[in-house]
Design a protein around this motif. Structure first.
Motif, PDB file in Angstrom:
ATOM      1  N   PHE A   1      25.040 -67.971 -16.354  1.00 51.02           N
ATOM      2  CA  PHE A   1      26.322 -67.376 -15.963  1.00 51.02           C
ATOM      3  C   PHE A   1      26.754 -66.315 -16.976  1.00 51.02           C
ATOM      4  O   PHE A   1      27.382 -65.322 -16.615  1.00 51.02           O
ATOM      5  CB  PHE A   1      27.380 -68.471 -15.829  1.00 51.02           C
ATOM      6  N   ARG A   2      26.440 -66.552 -18.245  1.00 48.12           N
ATOM      7  CA  ARG A   2      26.782 -65.569 -19.283  1.00 48.12           C
ATOM      8  C   ARG A   2      26.014 -64.269 -19.054  1.00 48.12           C
ATOM      9  O   ARG A   2      26.573 -63.168 -19.150  1.00 48.12           O
ATOM     10  CB  ARG A   2      26.454 -66.136 -20.660  1.00 48.12           C
ATOM     11  N   ALA A   3      24.721 -64.395 -18.723  1.00 53.11           N
ATOM     12  CA  ALA A   3      23.910 -63.201 -18.460  1.00 53.11           C
ATOM     13  C   ALA A   3      24.421 -62.458 -17.232  1.00 53.11           C
ATOM     14  O   ALA A   3      24.474 -61.216 -17.217  1.00 53.11           O
ATOM     15  CB  ALA A   3      22.444 -63.604 -18.263  1.00 53.11           C
ATOM     16  N   ALA A   4      24.827 -63.196 -16.199  1.00 56.50           N
ATOM     17  CA  ALA A   4      25.363 -62.568 -14.986  1.00 56.50           C
ATOM     18  C   ALA A   4      26.659 -61.829 -15.295  1.00 56.50           C
ATOM     19  O   ALA A   4      26.883 -60.705 -14.811  1.00 56.50           O
ATOM     20  CB  ALA A   4      25.602 -63.630 -13.913  1.00 56.50           C
ATOM     21  N   ARG A   5      27.501 -62.456 -16.097  1.00 58.63           N
ATOM     22  CA  ARG A   5      28.778 -61.833 -16.471  1.00 58.63           C
ATOM     23  C   ARG A   5      28.559 -60.540 -17.247  1.00 58.63           C
ATOM     24  O   ARG A   5      29.214 -59.522 -17.012  1.00 58.63           O
ATOM     25  CB  ARG A   5      29.600 -62.827 -17.292  1.00 58.63           C
ATOM     26  N   GLN A   6      27.614 -60.585 -18.169  1.00 56.84           N
ATOM     27  CA  GLN A   6      27.329 -59.402 -18.981  1.00 56.84           C
ATOM     28  C   GLN A   6      26.735 -58.273 -18.144  1.00 56.84           C
ATOM     29  O   GLN A   6      27.003 -57.099 -18.391  1.00 56.84           O
ATOM     30  CB  GLN A   6      26.381 -59.773 -20.127  1.00 56.84           C
TER      31      GLN A   6
ATOM     32  N   ILE B   1      25.109 -57.566  -7.224  1.00 59.35           N
ATOM     33  CA  ILE B   1      25.325 -58.995  -6.950  1.00 59.35           C
ATOM     34  C   ILE B   1      23.989 -59.731  -6.973  1.00 59.35           C
ATOM     35  O   ILE B   1      23.868 -60.826  -7.531  1.00 59.35           O
ATOM     36  CB  ILE B   1      26.022 -59.200  -5.583  1.00 59.35           C
ATOM     37  N   ALA B   2      22.969 -59.132  -6.380  1.00 59.98           N
ATOM     38  CA  ALA B   2      21.639 -59.761  -6.344  1.00 59.98           C
ATOM     39  C   ALA B   2      21.097 -59.965  -7.750  1.00 59.98           C
ATOM     40  O   ALA B   2      20.508 -61.015  -8.058  1.00 59.98           O
ATOM     41  CB  ALA B   2      20.681 -58.892  -5.528  1.00 59.98           C
ATOM     42  N   ALA B   3      21.314 -58.977  -8.640  1.00 59.59           N
ATOM     43  CA  ALA B   3      20.839 -59.102 -10.023  1.00 59.59           C
ATOM     44  C   ALA B   3      21.577 -60.214 -10.761  1.00 59.59           C
ATOM     45  O   ALA B   3      20.976 -61.005 -11.499  1.00 59.59           O
ATOM     46  CB  ALA B   3      21.026 -57.767 -10.749  1.00 59.59           C
ATOM     47  N   ALA B   4      22.897 -60.301 -10.547  1.00 56.35           N
ATOM     48  CA  ALA B   4      23.686 -61.340 -11.210  1.00 56.35           C
ATOM     49  C   ALA B   4      23.296 -62.725 -10.701  1.00 56.35           C
ATOM     50  O   ALA B   4      23.136 -63.675 -11.480  1.00 56.35           O
ATOM     51  CB  ALA B   4      25.175 -61.084 -10.988  1.00 56.35           C
ATOM     52  N   LEU B   5      23.129 -62.847  -9.394  1.00 59.06           N
ATOM     53  CA  LEU B   5      22.764 -64.148  -8.815  1.00 59.06           C
ATOM     54  C   LEU B   5      21.358 -64.574  -9.216  1.00 59.06           C
ATOM     55  O   LEU B   5      21.069 -65.772  -9.280  1.00 59.06           O
ATOM     56  CB  LEU B   5      22.871 -64.090  -7.285  1.00 59.06           C
ATOM     57  N   ARG B   6      20.504 -63.605  -9.516  1.00 59.63           N
ATOM     58  CA  ARG B   6      19.151 -63.940  -9.971  1.00 59.63           C
ATOM     59  C   ARG B   6      19.219 -64.679 -11.312  1.00 59.63           C
ATOM     60  O   ARG B   6      18.516 -65.670 -11.521  1.00 59.63           O
ATOM     61  CB  ARG B   6      18.321 -62.668 -10.114  1.00 59.63           C
ATOM     62  N   ASP B   7      20.082 -64.198 -12.225  1.00 59.11           N
ATOM     63  CA  ASP B   7      20.259 -64.880 -13.504  1.00 59.11           C
ATOM     64  C   ASP B   7      20.804 -66.293 -13.311  1.00 59.11           C
ATOM     65  O   ASP B   7      20.372 -67.247 -13.963  1.00 59.11           O
ATOM     66  CB  ASP B   7      21.225 -64.085 -14.397  1.00 59.11           C
ATOM     67  N   VAL B   8      21.762 -66.417 -12.385  1.00 56.96           N
ATOM     68  CA  VAL B   8      22.361 -67.730 -12.119  1.00 56.96           C
ATOM     69  C   VAL B   8      21.327 -68.666 -11.503  1.00 56.96           C
ATOM     70  O   VAL B   8      21.235 -69.844 -11.860  1.00 56.96           O
ATOM     71  CB  VAL B   8      23.582 -67.585 -11.186  1.00 56.96           C
TER      72      VAL B   8
END
Length: 519
Positions: free
Chosen positions: A9-14, A27-34
């Motif tokens: 979640f920290r990586a997605a936020r950053q 969004i796809a990139a953030a959800l990939r980290d999650v």
């Protein structure tokens, strides 16, 4: 705790920082980290997939609204904030809704049956639950030792019962667990106990013998609640265990243990969704008072890296005596704080659980602890050993440490180095000076918001965190025994009106003198 989950979640936020809008791509990139962090934390694949889809649906195409601050100014919610808010809501929904209700019998004895595999923490959890219900609901509990296959479990329950001053019913001589549980109810009535907790037997794995025995106990005693105790550290296996127990004996709730350890968090996120049964309590430490009602919103906040202030305040309320805390805060701010008081504070913190768990609940490190900083509960033990090796005079008057021989003797007595003793003394003196300056500053300084908050925090605990974490990543004191390197001394002065007027006139005279020279 939950570091595996939090880092995703920290990586997605950053990755979303600085963006003005949410698109399919970011969004796809953030959800990939999650997704990676959820699967690494052993969250069930179907649960992970459904969670990510709900987050995507809630943020994609949603109109980002403005918010108004306390001065009436409009501020736009950032893409990052909108995404994290959606994650928080979906995490809370995934683990909720909250249901920590208990089925107390309207007449007669309330019966609670604790089930689970061996090594899950069932016996300790039974004792913790008895203490919790005694404190919160003024119940008169009794524990029943129904695990006849492990004599050590019976002895453990008896020891815990003695510590809590709660009676334990146990039988000798080969009685069956269902008969022991049934006869314990007559004993409870005779001794005016209104709550009975059955500590049943476990196995290394689920088998027909175990389930048959539990079904027999359920049939003979008709428990009001049946709680499954599962070890959060075993991840997805905990979810599979819960599903099988629920299919056979219809659970009413779940108790997750060892949540203060290296739990990856997968069980907490999956178990409610898979079984449909609520998480009632979580064990947050080895202490008998460390059983908490499950709060999904607090756990979601901690997973996202924003701490859990509500949970922290509940911890303080359970440990800190209000009148005593106020007196200690007053002594601290007046510079009268001694090593005796400091030792009491350390013991209070140890009652609250691990230092790591304490920091997890504080909202000061949304991006994790600074690099190189580690938190080790053994640091508290070191400090405690040093203080206990001091004489009563040295604990009361730290100023007597003006000779190397005293430091050498304390170091030998505590098994620590002379340097460690000197560091503790240096930090303790720094804390005394700073608190005395702040506490003695009236007017402007006393009304500063930061000082006000500091006073309130001191009223809660009054602990110098740097002194506790020194040697575990904390800053070292300056060679002269002052503040840590890289820190400027805090200078707070309360000048009188006459002094200010004199200083003002002096500066005017200096300006006139400089003008005269230029002419």
């Amino acid at each position: 705790m939950f570091e595996t989950l939090t880092k995703g979640f920290r990586a997605a936020r950053q990755s979303l920082q600085g963006l003005q809008e949410l698109t399919e791509e970011n969004i796809a990139a953030a959800l990939r980290d999650v997704r990676v962090s959820l699967l690494e934390a052993d969250v069930e694949f179907g649960v992970t997939k459904a969670f990510l889809e709900r987050v995507r649906s809630s943020v994609l195409g949603e109109v980002v609204k403005t918010k108004v601050d306390h001065k009436g100014r409009k501020q736009k919610v950032t893409a990052e904030e909108h995404f994290i808010k959606a994650c928080h809501d979906e995490l809370t929904a995934l683990m909720g809704p909250v249901d920590t209700s208990l089925r107390f019998s309207s007449y007669g004895i309330t019966k609670i049956m604790m089930v689970g595999l061996q090594g899950s923490g069932k016996t300790t959890s039974a004792a913790k639950l008895a203490l919790y219900l005694q404190k919160q609901y003024q119940k008169k509990p009794m524990l029943v030792a129904a695990d006849v296959y492990r004599p050590a479990a019976i002895q453990q329950l008896k020891v815990l019962g003695q510590q809590l001053d709660i009676p334990v019913y146990a039988e000798e001589g080969g009685s069956s667990p269902p008969d022991i549980c049934e006869r314990s109810l007559a004993f409870a009535r005779a001794n005016k106990r209104d709550l009975v907790i059955f500590d049943t037997a476990g196995r290394l794995a689920i088998d027909e013998t175990l389930m048959g025995e539990l079904e027999s106990i359920k049939r003979k005693t008709v428990p009001d609640d049946i709680y499954l105790v599962v070890d959060a550290m075993i991840g997805q296996d905990a979810v599979n265990t819960a599903r099988e127990f629920n299919d056979r004996i219809d659970l009413h709730g779940i108790v997750l243990t060892k949540m203060d350890g290296d739990a990856r968090g997968g069980a907490a996120l999956s178990i409610k969704q898979i079984t449909g049964k609520p998480i009632k309590f979580v064990g947050m430490g080895e202490g008998l008072g460390q059983l908490e009602e499950f709060r999904p919103e607090g756990l979601a906040s901690r997973i996202l890296g924003f701490g859990d202030i509500v949970g922290l305040m509940k911890d303080f309320e359970g440990i800190v005596d209000e009148e005593k805390a106020e007196e200690e805060a007053r002594k601290l701010l007046e510079g009268r704080f001694t090593f005796i008081d400091f030792l009491e504070q350390i013991r209070s913190i140890k009652k609250m659980g691990s230092l790591r768990d304490l920091l997890d609940k504080m909202p000061f490190f949304p991006d994790g602890l600074p690099e190189g900083v580690t938190v080790d509960d053994r640091e508290l033990v070191k400090v405690e050993a040093i203080i206990q090796s001091m004489t009563p005079l040295e604990r009361t008057r730290p100023s007597v440490f003006n000779t190397p021989t005293r430091i050498r003797r304390v170091a030998r007595g505590s098994g620590r180095s002379e340097r460690e003793v000197q560091e503790l003394l240096s930090k303790f003196r720094t804390m005394q000076r700073m608190m005395e300056q702040i506490g003695g500053s009236p007017g402007f300084w006393g009304n500063l918001p930061g000082v006000k908050q500091l006073r309130q925090m001191q009223s809660l605990q009054g602990v110098d965190m740097d002194a506790l974490f020194g040697g575990a990543g904390g800053a070292l004191p300056a060679p002269d025994g002052g503040l840590p390197r890289g820190h400027r001394p805090l200078r707070l002065t309360a000048a009188s009106s006459k002094d200010r007027e004199k200083d003002k006139n002096k500066k005017k005279a200096q300006r006139r003198a400089r003008k005269g020279k230029r002419r």
